[in-house]
Structures are given as C-alpha cells and as structure tokens.
Design an enzyme around this catalytic site. Structure first.
Site, PDB file in Angstrom:
ATOM      1  N   ASP A 182     -12.876 -38.201  82.418  1.00 50.76           N
ATOM      2  CA  ASP A 182     -11.931 -37.510  81.535  1.00 50.76           C
ATOM      3  C   ASP A 182     -11.606 -36.165  82.187  1.00 50.76           C
ATOM      4  OD1 ASP A 182     -10.813 -35.886  79.484  1.00 50.76           O
ATOM      5  OD2 ASP A 182     -11.895 -37.002  77.927  1.00 50.76           O
ATOM      6  N   VAL A 183     -10.337 -35.858  82.363  1.00 50.78           N
ATOM      7  CA  VAL A 183      -9.978 -34.605  83.043  1.00 50.78           C
ATOM      8  C   VAL A 183     -10.360 -33.355  82.244  1.00 50.78           C
ATOM      9  CG1 VAL A 183      -8.095 -35.626  84.397  1.00 50.78           C
ATOM     10  CG2 VAL A 183      -7.570 -34.553  82.188  1.00 50.78           C
ATOM     11  N   ASN A 225      -1.998 -35.676  87.237  1.00 46.56           N
ATOM     12  CA  ASN A 225      -0.979 -36.438  86.488  1.00 46.56           C
ATOM     13  C   ASN A 225      -1.383 -36.783  85.060  1.00 46.56           C
ATOM     14  OD1 ASN A 225       1.302 -38.605  86.276  1.00 46.56           O
ATOM     15  ND2 ASN A 225      -0.600 -39.747  85.942  1.00 46.56           N
ATOM     16  N   TYR A 270       3.111 -30.073  73.715  1.00 48.05           N
ATOM     17  CA  TYR A 270       3.432 -30.775  74.966  1.00 48.05           C
ATOM     18  C   TYR A 270       4.352 -29.897  75.819  1.00 48.05           C
ATOM     19  CZ  TYR A 270       4.928 -34.663  78.013  1.00 48.05           C
ATOM     20  OH  TYR A 270       5.199 -35.475  79.089  1.00 48.05           O
ATOM     21  N   LYS A 285       3.415 -28.275  79.425  1.00 51.32           N
ATOM     22  CA  LYS A 285       4.160 -28.642  80.636  1.00 51.32           C
ATOM     23  C   LYS A 285       4.808 -27.412  81.275  1.00 51.32           C
ATOM     24  CE  LYS A 285       3.349 -33.066  80.826  1.00 51.32           C
ATOM     25  NZ  LYS A 285       2.524 -33.611  81.915  1.00 51.32           N
TER      26      LYS A 285
HETATM   27  N1  LIG Z   1       6.697 -41.344  80.377  1.00 47.56           N
HETATM   28  C1  LIG Z   1       7.518 -40.317  80.386  1.00 47.56           C
HETATM   29  O1  LIG Z   1       8.680 -40.409  79.957  1.00 47.56           O
HETATM   30  C2  LIG Z   1       7.063 -38.997  80.954  1.00 47.56           C
HETATM   31  C3  LIG Z   1       8.018 -38.012  81.146  1.00 47.56           C
HETATM   32  C4  LIG Z   1       7.628 -36.794  81.678  1.00 47.56           C
HETATM   33  C5  LIG Z   1       6.307 -36.581  82.002  1.00 47.56           C
HETATM   34  N2  LIG Z   1       5.387 -37.544  81.795  1.00 47.56           N
HETATM   35  C6  LIG Z   1       4.003 -37.254  82.168  1.00 47.56           C
HETATM   36  O2  LIG Z   1       3.545 -38.217  83.073  1.00 47.56           O
HETATM   37  C7  LIG Z   1       2.132 -38.258  83.052  1.00 47.56           C
HETATM   38  C8  LIG Z   1       1.681 -39.699  82.986  1.00 47.56           C
HETATM   39  O3  LIG Z   1       2.061 -40.222  81.745  1.00 47.56           O
HETATM   40  P1  LIG Z   1       2.649 -41.695  81.561  1.00 47.56           P
HETATM   41  O4  LIG Z   1       3.964 -41.575  80.908  1.00 47.56           O
HETATM   42  O5  LIG Z   1       2.498 -42.457  82.801  1.00 47.56           O
HETATM   43  O6  LIG Z   1       1.662 -42.231  80.413  1.00 47.56           O
HETATM   44  P2  LIG Z   1       0.613 -43.421  80.347  1.00 47.56           P
HETATM   45  O7  LIG Z   1      -0.017 -43.288  79.021  1.00 47.56           O
HETATM   46  O8  LIG Z   1       1.247 -44.702  80.711  1.00 47.56           O
HETATM   47  O9  LIG Z   1      -0.432 -43.027  81.489  1.00 47.56           O
HETATM   48  C9  LIG Z   1      -1.261 -41.903  81.352  1.00 47.56           C
HETATM   49  C10 LIG Z   1      -2.668 -42.255  81.816  1.00 47.56           C
HETATM   50  O10 LIG Z   1      -3.454 -41.051  81.727  1.00 47.56           O
HETATM   51  C11 LIG Z   1      -4.708 -41.408  81.178  1.00 47.56           C
HETATM   52  N3  LIG Z   1      -5.304 -40.244  80.533  1.00 47.56           N
HETATM   53  C12 LIG Z   1      -4.933 -39.651  79.377  1.00 47.56           C
HETATM   54  N4  LIG Z   1      -5.757 -38.650  79.086  1.00 47.56           N
HETATM   55  C13 LIG Z   1      -6.668 -38.590  80.082  1.00 47.56           C
HETATM   56  C14 LIG Z   1      -7.788 -37.763  80.337  1.00 47.56           C
HETATM   57  N5  LIG Z   1      -8.131 -36.810  79.471  1.00 47.56           N
HETATM   58  N6  LIG Z   1      -8.499 -37.986  81.457  1.00 47.56           N
HETATM   59  C15 LIG Z   1      -8.167 -38.988  82.311  1.00 47.56           C
HETATM   60  N7  LIG Z   1      -7.129 -39.801  82.108  1.00 47.56           N
HETATM   61  C16 LIG Z   1      -6.386 -39.603  81.008  1.00 47.56           C
HETATM   62  C17 LIG Z   1      -4.410 -42.518  80.199  1.00 47.56           C
HETATM   63  O11 LIG Z   1      -5.568 -43.279  79.908  1.00 47.56           O
HETATM   64  C18 LIG Z   1      -3.338 -43.299  80.937  1.00 47.56           C
HETATM   65  O12 LIG Z   1      -3.906 -44.322  81.729  1.00 47.56           O
HETATM   66  C19 LIG Z   1       1.712 -37.411  81.860  1.00 47.56           C
HETATM   67  O13 LIG Z   1       1.303 -36.136  82.297  1.00 47.56           O
HETATM   68  C20 LIG Z   1       2.991 -37.308  81.059  1.00 47.56           C
HETATM   69  O14 LIG Z   1       3.019 -36.158  80.270  1.00 47.56           O
HETATM   70  C21 LIG Z   1       5.731 -38.754  81.270  1.00 47.56           C
END
Ligand SMILES: NC(=O)c1ccc[n+]([C@@H]2O[C@H](COP(=O)([O-])OP(=O)(O)OC[C@H]3O[C@@H](n4cnc5c(N)ncnc54)[C@H](O)[C@@H]3O)[C@@H](O)[C@H]2O)c1
Length: 276
Positions: free
Chosen positions: A68-69, A95, A178, A182
């Site tokens: 967990d980060v 990420n 959020y 960010k």
């Molecule tokens: N999907 C979008 O539209 C979008 C847009 C902009 C930014 N983001 C960012 O992209 C990044 C990835 O998100 P995503 O959309 O791929 O979501 P996702 O939920 O598909 O993947 C995120 C992963 O991070 C893991 N995770 C969450 N909390 C964690 C923790 N405390 N420690 C370790 N792992 C953890 C989850 O288990 C998951 O596998 C995030 O930072 C999100 O904010 C996503």
C-alpha cells in the site's frame, strides 16, 4: 544512429505503483513489451496475481509486489527489493490513485453529461478527505522519494507521476480532495524535477483526461457514460490505457533525455474547452 534506439528500454528495471489495473497496468505492459523488467506494486492482491500471471504467460519479465503506497516503510522496502533484483532502478511510475466519490457540487457542466450526486462541504468527512490525500498526494511524495534514494547514487533514472486533467481545471463532478491532491502532485513533481535534474534524473507527469479503467468501481466501462463523456471531448471519444503507451515509453526512454518538470496532458482535447 538507429531511431529505434531512442525508444529502447530493454533490460531496464522499473516499478509501477497501482500497476495491477488501468493506467498503471498499461504503463507496465508497454515497458515489458519493450523488454523492461517490471515490478507491479499494488494493494489489490487478486488483481495483482491475475495480471502478473497473465503478463508472465505472455513472456514478459514481470513480478508482483503487494503493498500500500500509504505504508511508506513497506514502499521503501519494495523499492529496495526491486532495485536489488534489477541491479539499480531505471524507471518509477508514481501512479496509484483512488477516486474520491462525487464532489461538493455534484453536477457536470453541460446538459448531456451524466449527473452525479453531490453534497455540501460540511458533509465531506475527514476520513474521505484524508484517505484521498494520503493515497493521491502523500503516496506520490513517498514513491518519488523512494525512487530518488536509489537513482541519485546511480546518477540516472526516470520518474513519471500520474496527475490528472483535474490538476489543472475544476470539474464539478470530481471530488475536491482529488483535484487538490492532483494539483499538489503536479507542483510537487516540478520541485522534485528541479532537485533531481543535477543527478541526471528526469521527473515528469502524465495528466490524463477520461480514461476507461477500473477507478471508482469501474463506472467508466458503462457505454452510456462513455457516450455522454465523448460528446464533451473534441476527438469525440473517450481514452483507453493504450492511448498513454507512446508517452509512457517516450518519458522513460533516451528519446526524452532533455525533458523534465513537464506535466503532459493526454485528453483528446478535453482541456481545450469542449462543446457538447
Ligand atoms: N481513469 C481516469 O480517467 C484517470 C484520469 C486522470 C488520472 N487518473 C489517475 O490514474 C491513476 C491510475 O488510476 P486508474 O484510472 O488506472 O484506476 P484503477 O483503479 O484502474 O487502477 C488504480 C490501481 O491503483 C491501486 N491502488 C489504489 N490505491 C492504492 C494504494 N494505496 N497502494 C497501492 N495501490 C493502490 C488499485 O488497487 C488499482 O489497481 C490514478 O492516480 C488516477 O487518479 C485516472
């Protein structure tokens, strides 16, 4: 010079937080396909095991690390282990992130976009605020710090932070914690870039718009939601993790040697101000 050498990441040792799903999994896949050795770090044990097994079956050099980060000791230990295994660390993706639920306002600008329930600021709990900041901002800090600790002595390395379009503009439907996290991560990324530049380490951010992943329980897989969002995006389609492959590879490979401190938006033009 061969052009393909510019994008050569073969043999690189890399670690991707939140690597078991969505955007992080996409980063891991493109690096592994380029011959890098990749550690997927995630707290979702089932997804981590399934994706690691799938990628190994495809012949990629990928391993899993359950952490967990927000547990900075465990994060440091995970980086130590990966760096020891790889004989150093070439790339780290900060990420991992979570969805905060609906924001204070709870409506999307534009009549055709989905309307999400909102709330008043006085109902936004400490628990919700703190968890989002802890994962989406403090987790980025701890990941970059862990990466820098390994990269500084080797005087090279690439760090890529996932921020968001929401770090640069206000979206009423996105929770305030959020956007705050960010925007903080984007500013922190730039200060880290300044500090690490003298060590030959670049730090950049990818700021995605709407990418179909499993975030927030996977609502982005709903075709109706995708269609509604696509109408607000100038390219008229939503994004997928594969839309980030090229940029991720660029930011890790020799092609971006002289690029640091940049937050690069990948959003089909959404941030330009779209018409419904
Ligand atoms: N999907 C979008 O539209 C979008 C847009 C902009 C930014 N983001 C960012 O992209 C990044 C990835 O998100 P995503 O959309 O791929 O979501 P996702 O939920 O598909 O993947 C995120 C992963 O991070 C893991 N995770 C969450 N909390 C964690 C923790 N405390 N420690 C370790 N792992 C953890 C989850 O288990 C998951 O596998 C995030 O930072 C999100 O904010 C996503």
């Amino acid at each position: 010079m061969k052009i393909s050498d510019l994008f050569d990441v073969s043999g690189y040792g890399a670690i991707v937080t939140g690597g078991a799903s969505g955007i992080g999994l996409g980063y891991a896949e493109v690096l592994a396909a380029g011959g890098a050795r990749v550690t997927l770090l995630d707290l979702d044990a089932a997804r981590l095991e399934a994706e690691t097994r799938r990628l190994c079956r495809e012949g990629f050099d990928v391993r899993a690390c359950l952490a967990d980060v927000t547990d900075h000791g465990a994060l440091d230990a995970a980086f130590d282990e990966a760096a020891a295994l790889y004989g150093g660390l070439d790339a780290a993706f900060a990420n991992a992130g979570i969805d905060p639920g609906a924001g204070f306002v709870g409506a999307w600008a534009g009549s055709e976009r989905p309307r999400l329930p909102g709330g008043a600021i006085e109902n936004y709990t400490d628990e919700r605020w703190n968890r989002v900041i802890d994962v989406n901002l403090n987790g980025i800090f701890a990941t970059v710090r862990a990466a820098a600790r390994h990269m500084k002595p080797q005087r090279r390395g690439r760090i890529v932070v996932t921020t968001s379009l929401a770090s640069t503009r206000i979206e009423p439907a996105i929770g305030a914690a959020y956007m705050t996290a960010k925007a903080g991560a984007a500013q922190f990324m730039k200060t880290a870039a300044l500090e690490l530049a003298a060590y030959g380490i670049t730090v950049n951010a990818i700021a995605p718009g709407y990418i179909v992943t499993n975030i927030g329980g996977g609502h982005a897989h709903d075709p109706e939601e995708q269609a509604a969002v696509a109408r607000a995006i100038p390219m008229r389609r939503v994004g997928f993790p594969r839309d980030l492959y090229g940029l991720a590879l660029f930011l890790v490979s020799p092609a971006s040697d002289y690029v640091t401190g940049q937050e690069i938006v990948v959003d089909g033009g959404w941030g330009l101000g779209a018409a419904d």
